[in-house]
Design an enzyme around this catalytic site. Structure first.
Site, PDB file in Angstrom:
ATOM      1  NE  ARG A  59     -43.122 -18.409  -5.967  1.00  0.00           N
ATOM      2  CZ  ARG A  59     -44.253 -19.051  -6.258  1.00  0.00           C
ATOM      3  NH1 ARG A  59     -44.310 -20.371  -6.167  1.00  0.00           N
ATOM      4  NH2 ARG A  59     -45.316 -18.392  -6.636  1.00  0.00           N
ATOM      5  N   GLY A  69     -45.022 -11.314   8.863  1.00  0.00           N
ATOM      6  CA  GLY A  69     -43.668 -11.616   9.325  1.00  0.00           C
ATOM      7  C   GLY A  69     -43.325 -13.089   9.168  1.00  0.00           C
ATOM      8  CB  SER A  73     -48.717 -17.593   8.763  1.00  0.00           C
ATOM      9  OG  SER A  73     -47.982 -16.684   7.978  1.00  0.00           O
ATOM     10  CG  HIS A 188     -37.162 -13.636  -9.348  1.00  0.00           C
ATOM     11  ND1 HIS A 188     -37.780 -12.467  -9.742  1.00  0.00           N
ATOM     12  CD2 HIS A 188     -37.955 -14.154  -8.374  1.00  0.00           C
ATOM     13  CE1 HIS A 188     -38.894 -12.293  -9.048  1.00  0.00           C
ATOM     14  NE2 HIS A 188     -39.009 -13.312  -8.203  1.00  0.00           N
ATOM     15  CB  THR A 189     -30.539 -16.589  -9.684  1.00  0.00           C
ATOM     16  OG1 THR A 189     -29.591 -17.375 -10.407  1.00  0.00           O
ATOM     17  CG2 THR A 189     -30.422 -16.939  -8.214  1.00  0.00           C
TER      18      THR A 189
END
Length: 316
Positions: A59, A69, A73, A188-189
């Site tokens: 995530r 990109g 950051s 999202h698994t």
């Protein structure tokens, strides 16, 4: 050690996507030849102690790449009133930053001043997927670290409430296709969601329905009991799919059963092309893995950044 060797020996499975400008597969071949072993070792150790680490790293990489990109950051800390990305509303629940710090520390011992935090995060995300039973792929390297991180820009991240046109626009603005959208949504698994991300589907959905009618009724009932409108537990929520520590195609099967969590998951059934891909990935784990690996290479090649940070949390 066996896991590290497995990661290294499997990375040739998927690498059929054109690489982003200035990235290459052998970028550190001479300057930091042990890089991938170091990353895999540290990530593997962290994941063995805390099973939420792989989802967190995946995530974190997504959220990094979608803002300015893939330039690390998202790792920068806020300075005074200048809130950084990690303190933006969608990123408050990001965690496991310490894993990237630990990798950077080990890498600096071996090859100081050479490897960017952005490359470390891209490699860590790949290893996180592989350690969870997902595909492996060869990660293009040579990213630079960014010097700008603004909490206000996190509103550009795709939200769990997005409809299909908003999702397609968000991805196409970053050079990502419809197939990339569906494949990358398969991330999202892994992991866990707090109630706030799907509350809109189980309470006051619209003027006609309290609950989103596309939700499986018994599943909706379960979510309502976990996330009541009043007196909700502070960190209440549920796993993203029934096998939330395993990277597989269960997420796509859940969408077809009306058991996906987010509006943005359910929205993947709202165009013929996206629905066809959901069905394809629900039917074939191999097709999903191949597309996911290719889409990760594509997404992680979105460029940004200017320097090689000494400390991943602060600019040089």
């Amino acid at each position: 050690m066996a896991v590290i060797i497995a990661v290294m020996s499997s990375i040739i499975l998927f690498s059929a996507v054109p690489l982003g400008h200035s990235l290459s597969l052998n970028h550190y071949e001479k300057t930091c030849p042990d890089l991938e072993f170091i990353v895999a070792k540290v990530v593997g150790k962290a994941a063995s102690k805390d099973k939420t680490v792989p989802a967190a790293l995946l995530r974190m990489h997504f959220h990094d790449c979608f803002i300015r990109g893939c330039d690390a950051s998202v790792l920068l800390k806020s300075k005074g009133n200048k809130k950084a990305e990690k303190d933006g509303p969608p990123n408050i629940s990001l965690h496991a930053f310490y894993v990237i710090d630990n990798v950077k520390s080990e890498v600096e011992k071996s090859c100081p001043g050479v490897v960017s935090c952005a490359d470390i995060l891209a490699l860590a995300a790949r290893d996180a997927v592989f350690l969870s039973g997902g595909p492996a792929w060869d990660v293009p390297k040579g990213r630079k670290d960014g010097r700008t991180s603004l909490a206000s820009e996190t509103r550009q991240l795709p939200a769990p409430t997005f409809n299909i046109s908003q999702l397609l626009q968000s991805f196409s603005q970053r050079g990502l296709s419809t197939e990339d959208l569906v494949a990358l949504s398969g991330g999202h698994t892994l992991g866990f969601s707090h109630c706030s991300s799907f509350q809109n589907r189980i309470h006051n959905f619209n003027a006609t329905h309290d609950v989103d009618p596309s939700l499986n009724p018994s599943f909706a009932g379960k979510l309502k009991s976990i996330c009541p409108l009043k007196n909700q537990a502070k960190k209440a929520g549920t796993t993203m799919d029934p096998s939330s520590a395993t990277f597989d195609n269960t997420y796509f099967k859940a969408i077809l059963q009306g058991k996906s969590l987010f509006s943005s998951d359910q929205a993947l059934l709202d165009t013929p092309k996206t629905k066809e891909l959901v069905t394809k990935f629900a039917t074939s784990k191999e097709a999903f893995f191949k597309s996911f690996a290719n889409s990760m290479i594509k997404m992680s090649s979105i460029n940004g950044g200017q320097e090689i940070r000494e400390n991943c949390r602060v600019v040089n």
